[in-house]
Write an enzyme that holds these catalytic residues in place. Structure first.
Site, PDB file in Angstrom:
ATOM      1  N   CYS A   1      29.057  39.257 -34.985  1.00 39.12           N
ATOM      2  CA  CYS A   1      30.359  39.577 -34.411  1.00 39.12           C
ATOM      3  C   CYS A   1      30.098  40.529 -33.247  1.00 39.12           C
ATOM      4  O   CYS A   1      29.783  41.702 -33.451  1.00 39.12           O
ATOM      5  CB  CYS A   1      31.196  40.239 -35.501  1.00 39.12           C
ATOM      6  SG  CYS A   1      32.893  40.541 -35.041  1.00 39.12           S
ATOM      7  N   CYS A  51      20.764  45.500 -28.967  1.00 40.14           N
ATOM      8  CA  CYS A  51      19.810  44.830 -28.090  1.00 40.14           C
ATOM      9  C   CYS A  51      18.464  45.536 -28.241  1.00 40.14           C
ATOM     10  O   CYS A  51      18.378  46.746 -28.058  1.00 40.14           O
ATOM     11  CB  CYS A  51      20.285  44.904 -26.639  1.00 40.14           C
ATOM     12  SG  CYS A  51      19.054  44.307 -25.455  1.00 40.14           S
ATOM     13  N   CYS A  99      20.992  45.082 -19.935  1.00 48.84           N
ATOM     14  CA  CYS A  99      19.625  44.854 -19.442  1.00 48.84           C
ATOM     15  C   CYS A  99      19.322  43.396 -19.143  1.00 48.84           C
ATOM     16  O   CYS A  99      18.187  43.070 -18.786  1.00 48.84           O
ATOM     17  CB  CYS A  99      18.609  45.400 -20.441  1.00 48.84           C
ATOM     18  SG  CYS A  99      18.460  44.385 -21.930  1.00 48.84           S
TER      19      CYS A  99
HETATM   20 FE    FE Z   1      20.046  45.153 -23.522  1.00 46.38          FE
END
Ligand code: FE
Length: 135
Positions: A121, A98, A52
């Site tokens: 990580c 995310c 995104c």
């Molecule tokens: Fe994203």
């Protein structure tokens, strides 16, 4: 963060992402260590979400962990990522996603070198790099 959430069907994601990106971001896969294209990147800039384009990690937070995956001491903005307990594979780990698109990025461990002791990580396949967006 005022960024709106990105929601797409799995078919849409599959059409937009490469197979490697899809396996990591949407399938919570892990790329083989020492194979990611951004592992040894030392340029200044911003690591963004391959799904995104949200800003995720600054190059200033990147360090060489020896693990075989791009490693960071902290996210660019705490709100950019979401942390979730992950007890799969008989391990107690903390998954990093995310926040904007819900894509799987990697895991965070508590053996990092910074003041907070965190080691994010992150799979190379979950990231894109913007040299011009240094912060
Ligand atoms: Fe994203």
């Amino acid at each position: 963060m005022e960024q709106s959430k990105v929601e797409k069907s799995e078919a849409q994601w599959a059409a937009e992402l490469t197979p490697e990106q899809y396996e990591v971001l949407r399938g919570a896969g892990t790329e083989a260590p020492f194979t990611g294209s951004l592992l040894y990147n030392k340029e200044s800039g911003m690591y963004t979400c391959a799904g995104c384009s949200a800003d995720l990690f600054s190059s200033q937070a990147k360090f060489e962990s020896g693990s075989g995956w791009p490693s960071f001491t902290e996210p660019a903005l705490a709100e950019a990522v979401e942390l979730r307990a992950d007890n799969s594979f008989l391990m107690k780990r903390t998954e990093v996603l995310c926040r904007r698109c819900g894509g799987h990025l990697g895991h965070v461990f508590d053996d990092g070198p910074g003041p907070d002791g965190q080691r994010f990580c992150i799979n190379s396949a979950a990231l894109a790099f913007s040299p011009e967006k240094a912060s």
